[in-house]
Design an enzyme around this catalytic site. Structure first.
Site, PDB file in Angstrom:
ATOM      1  N   LYS A  27       1.036  -1.335  -0.588  1.00  0.00           N
ATOM      2  CA  LYS A  27       0.189  -0.142   0.438  1.00  0.00           C
ATOM      3  C   LYS A  27       0.865   1.405  -0.209  1.00  0.00           C
ATOM      4  O   LYS A  27       1.666   1.246  -0.980  1.00  0.00           O
ATOM      5  CB  LYS A  27      -0.817  -0.104   1.509  1.00  0.00           C
ATOM      6  CG  LYS A  27      -2.310  -1.148   0.806  1.00  0.00           C
ATOM      7  CD  LYS A  27      -2.888  -1.453   2.209  1.00  0.00           C
ATOM      8  CE  LYS A  27      -3.931  -2.263   1.831  1.00  0.00           C
ATOM      9  NZ  LYS A  27      -3.587  -3.503   1.745  1.00  0.00           N
TER      10      LYS A  27
ATOM     11  N   THR B 199     -17.041  -7.488   2.059  1.00  0.00           N
ATOM     12  CA  THR B 199     -16.325  -6.545   2.861  1.00  0.00           C
ATOM     13  C   THR B 199     -17.138  -5.430   3.975  1.00  0.00           C
ATOM     14  O   THR B 199     -16.242  -5.268   4.172  1.00  0.00           O
ATOM     15  CB  THR B 199     -15.708  -5.616   1.136  1.00  0.00           C
ATOM     16  OG1 THR B 199     -15.676  -7.039   0.713  1.00  0.00           O
ATOM     17  CG2 THR B 199     -14.909  -4.309   1.920  1.00  0.00           C
TER      18      THR B 199
END
Length: 422
Positions: free
Chosen positions: A263, A378
């Site tokens: 990330k 999610t």
């Protein structure tokens, strides 16, 4: 062909129709509006967040990526690319095996040393992803501490849930960020059994922070180990990018820190940072580490360069926070239902999977803005959303285009929803 009972084969009409069952499973996702599609995009070096989308008709369209996890644009940073090129030229492509079988190189050791230094721990242990690091570590701990009870926040990442679920030990789920509920669970258990509290620093869907200090206080009081997932914080918080635990001067109170290199650091891989004995035990007992080919040396080299670079570049973190604040302020000004817990995460709640996908599709096709819809599982049903990830490389023009597009589409979709309801 043998009749049923006369041999090992069955009549054709008696056989399971596997294809039909697959069709049913996929059709269910389509009906619920949460079938996920991949789009073909090509990032161009030096131009991120701009990319090229290959449309279904084969035509190419320039787009701006607003949902990537390369939070700081480090996947395009010349320092990272140079380190990767040098490693490829020196060693070739792959690592050649697991860490036990020729897969440990100077690049892996260098990266683990950078990560240990980043978090102020004795050592670090590399995995192929942060998902694997969470799963492998949490599923292995009960082997090391027989009778271990893991207390897990209900909104922990799927990788943590999976590791806790299949570790064969006892688990307790406490309500999200509810320290009082966690206390009740701790008080109800035998004070003499080993315990571990597992939580996150930044929860990526709502962007809220875990109550780290309070959780550490409880761990001290009840003699529990602490395990934190800093995946959405490493590189982006703290003086050197050590995450929220570094920012809040709490890293020394955490026994195991999990982080990612995919990330903020813009590459790939995951890790844990802990004491030498803890990492040595995980290294020796976790199948997810023992039997997995190690990261390619070039990836490890690029990640090490990225970690080192961000340790000395706080201005990127500052720009990132500024961009997030600007986008939140502007979207709030439009009256959009935005969740703001003070982190860099910018979630706009749509609340319906079909409408979420419609807005996403129109942003892409009509405005060249790519943001993927986020649906169940999610996030909980009814909280479907668009999750924007502004970065230092999203300039004023990109920001203006996004805000204007959201203004136009939100009004359009609100009218359509009203017509459907009527």
């Amino acid at each position: 062909m043998c009749r049923k009972g006369q041999g090992t084969e069955y009549e054709l009409e008696d056989r399971v129709d596997y294809t039909a069952q697959l069709d049913t499973a996929i059709a269910k996702l389509h009906e619920e509006g949460r079938y996920r599609t991949f789009i073909d995009i090509e990032r161009t070096r030096g131009q991120f967040p701009h990319a090229v989308w290959t449309r279904p008709d084969g035509e190419q369209q320039p787009i701006t990526v607003w949902c990537g996890n390369d939070y700081l644009g480090m996947g395009q940073n010349p320092v990272v690319l140079e380190a990767m090129h040098e490693a490829v030229d020196a060693t070739g492509a792959g690592s050649g095996g697991t860490r036990n079988i020729s897969g440990t190189t100077v690049y892996h050791k260098r990266l683990e040393a950078e990560l240990a230094d980043l978090h102020g721990k004795e050592t670090a242990l590399l995995f192929t992803s942060a998902y694997i690091a969470n799963d492998a570590t949490l599923s292995t701990l009960p082997k090391l501490f027989p009778g271990l009870i893991i207390y897990s926040d209900e909104l922990n990442h799927a990788s943590m849930i999976e590791g806790v679920r299949r570790n064969g030990g006892s688990k307790r789920i406490f309500r999200h960020n509810d320290v009082a509920h966690l206390r009740e669970l701790l008080e109800a258990d035998d004070p003499n059994v080993p315990k571990l509290i597992a939580f996150e620093s930044v929860y990526s869907m709502d962007g809220d922070f875990g109550p780290i200090e309070e959780l550490c206080d409880l761990a001290d009081e009840f003699g529990a180990l602490t395990y934190i997932d800093e995946v959405h914080a490493v590189g982006m918080y703290g003086a050197r990018g050590g995450g929220v635990t570094e920012r809040d001067h709490l890293a020394h109170r955490i026994d195991i820190i999990n982080g990612t290199l995919a990330k903020a650091y813009g590459v790939m891989g995951g890790y844990i940072a802990a004491s030498y004995k803890m990492c040595d035990a995980i290294r020796s007992y976790a199948p997810g580490f023992i039997f997995t080919t190690s990261l390619p040396p070039a990836v490890a080299a690029g990640a090490a360069a990225s970690v080192a670079y961000l340790k000395r570049t706080p201005e990127l973190r500052e720009q990132h926070q500024t961009q997030s604040k600007i986008l939140k302020t502007r979207l709030k000004g439009l009256g959009l239902p935005l969740i703001d817990h003070g982190s860099h995460i910018v979630p706009v709640i749509v609340g319906d999977p079909v409408h979420t996908k419609n807005i996403s599709d129109m942003l892409l096709a009509d405005y060249g803005i790519y943001v993927q819809p986020i649906n169940f599982p999610t996030v909980p049903r009814g909280t479907e959303r668009l999750r924007f990830t502004p970065s230092p490389v999203h300039g004023p023009d990109e920001m203006n285009k996004l805000v204007h597009a959201m203004d136009a589409l939100w009004s359009h979709c609100a009218l359509n929803r009203a017509e459907l309801a009527g």
